[in-house]
Write a protein that holds these residues in place. Sequence first.
Motif, mmCIF file in Angstrom:
data_model
loop_
_atom_site.group_PDB
_atom_site.id
_atom_site.type_symbol
_atom_site.label_atom_id
_atom_site.label_comp_id
_atom_site.label_asym_id
_atom_site.label_seq_id
_atom_site.Cartn_x
_atom_site.Cartn_y
_atom_site.Cartn_z
ATOM 1 N N GLU A 86 0.827 -1.216 0.000
ATOM 2 C CA GLU A 86 0.000 0.000 0.000
ATOM 3 C C GLU A 86 0.857 1.260 0.000
ATOM 4 O O GLU A 86 0.537 2.238 -0.652
ATOM 5 N N HIS A 87 1.942 1.248 0.766
ATOM 6 C CA HIS A 87 2.800 2.428 0.882
ATOM 7 C C HIS A 87 3.744 2.580 -0.301
ATOM 8 O O HIS A 87 4.312 3.644 -0.506
ATOM 9 N N GLY A 88 3.938 1.514 -1.055
ATOM 10 C CA GLY A 88 4.894 1.548 -2.153
ATOM 11 C C GLY A 88 4.249 1.606 -3.514
ATOM 12 O O GLY A 88 4.637 0.883 -4.430
ATOM 13 N N GLY A 89 3.264 2.453 -3.673
ATOM 14 C CA GLY A 89 2.634 2.587 -4.976
ATOM 15 C C GLY A 89 1.648 3.723 -4.988
ATOM 16 O O GLY A 89 1.472 4.413 -3.992
ATOM 17 N N ASP A 129 9.810 3.890 -6.186
ATOM 18 C CA ASP A 129 11.132 3.669 -6.772
ATOM 19 C C ASP A 129 11.841 2.440 -6.231
ATOM 20 O O ASP A 129 13.059 2.325 -6.335
ATOM 21 N N GLY A 130 11.100 1.528 -5.648
ATOM 22 C CA GLY A 130 11.683 0.286 -5.164
ATOM 23 C C GLY A 130 11.303 0.003 -3.723
ATOM 24 O O GLY A 130 10.809 0.861 -3.006
ATOM 25 N N PRO A 172 13.247 -3.094 -7.694
ATOM 26 C CA PRO A 172 13.342 -1.664 -7.997
ATOM 27 C C PRO A 172 12.028 -1.043 -8.458
ATOM 28 O O PRO A 172 11.948 0.173 -8.631
ATOM 29 N N GLY A 173 11.004 -1.845 -8.627
ATOM 30 C CA GLY A 173 9.704 -1.328 -9.055
ATOM 31 C C GLY A 173 8.804 -1.009 -7.879
ATOM 32 O O GLY A 173 9.163 -1.155 -6.717
ATOM 33 N N SER A 174 7.618 -0.589 -8.190
ATOM 34 C CA SER A 174 6.617 -0.251 -7.187
ATOM 35 C C SER A 174 6.193 -1.501 -6.413
ATOM 36 O O SER A 174 5.910 -2.540 -7.003
ATOM 37 N N ALA A 175 6.130 -1.389 -5.102
ATOM 38 C CA ALA A 175 5.711 -2.522 -4.275
ATOM 39 C C ALA A 175 4.272 -2.927 -4.573
ATOM 40 O O ALA A 175 3.921 -4.102 -4.510
ATOM 41 N N SER A 176 3.439 -1.955 -4.924
ATOM 42 C CA SER A 176 2.030 -2.260 -5.182
ATOM 43 C C SER A 176 1.841 -3.084 -6.452
ATOM 44 O O SER A 176 0.808 -3.715 -6.621
ATOM 45 N N GLU A 177 2.840 -3.114 -7.317
ATOM 46 C CA GLU A 177 2.728 -3.854 -8.579
ATOM 47 C C GLU A 177 3.754 -4.974 -8.689
ATOM 48 O O GLU A 177 3.956 -5.528 -9.767
ATOM 49 N N SER A 178 4.379 -5.342 -7.599
ATOM 50 C CA SER A 178 5.506 -6.262 -7.625
ATOM 51 C C SER A 178 5.095 -7.733 -7.597
ATOM 52 O O SER A 178 4.307 -8.159 -6.755
ATOM 53 N N ASP A 179 5.674 -8.510 -8.497
ATOM 54 C CA ASP A 179 5.501 -9.957 -8.468
ATOM 55 C C ASP A 179 6.192 -10.551 -7.239
ATOM 56 O O ASP A 179 5.766 -11.578 -6.726
ATOM 57 N N CYS A 180 7.258 -9.901 -6.777
ATOM 58 C CA CYS A 180 7.961 -10.383 -5.580
ATOM 59 C C CYS A 180 7.072 -10.293 -4.344
ATOM 60 O O CYS A 180 7.098 -11.178 -3.489
#
Length: 177
Positions: A7-10, A17-18, A35-43
């Motif tokens: 929630e906070h990373g997007g 920015d990661g 390095p991508g947005s947490a809200s859209e991360s496959d990780c």
Amino acid sequence: MLLKLAEHGGPPGLDTDGWGVAYYEGTDARLIKDPGSASESDCIRFLQHHEFRSAMVMAHIRHASMGERAYRNTQPFGRELAGRMHIFAHNGWLPGLLEAKPFRSLRFSPMGETDPEQAFCGLLERLQDIWRTGEIPALEARMAVVSTFAANLRAFRPANFLYADGDVLFAHGDRRK
């Protein structure tokens, strides 16, 4: 925890920015960064389906102030010292730190271009003398080094950071941006 991190990373926020999470496993740490947005991360989705457990966890959302959006610039940063992983994350921008001699290290080199990673390398340079035996130094000795480091870092701007050596998590809050 991971849903809050996402929630906070997007969007709608600016911190896209990661992101990264470090889970300690004994003297080692499982470091998962993107390095991508947490809200859209496959990780993040991977982590939601795999319950990593740890007595010490550090997470960071990046809002880049320097260095490109790349894995090498994504926090938390990890380095080995005395046979154990040390982890570091910083919040803020430290103008002038990259050129500052007290934060240079002969042994530890940044892999990216960020001031927090340079600061971390400088901290490890200061800590290596008390970690030489491979045994965990006294808390008072570690606290003295981290406190002096924090005081020196404050000269550059907000010195908000987390540092962990696998035994203790140190949190220093100087000022909020």
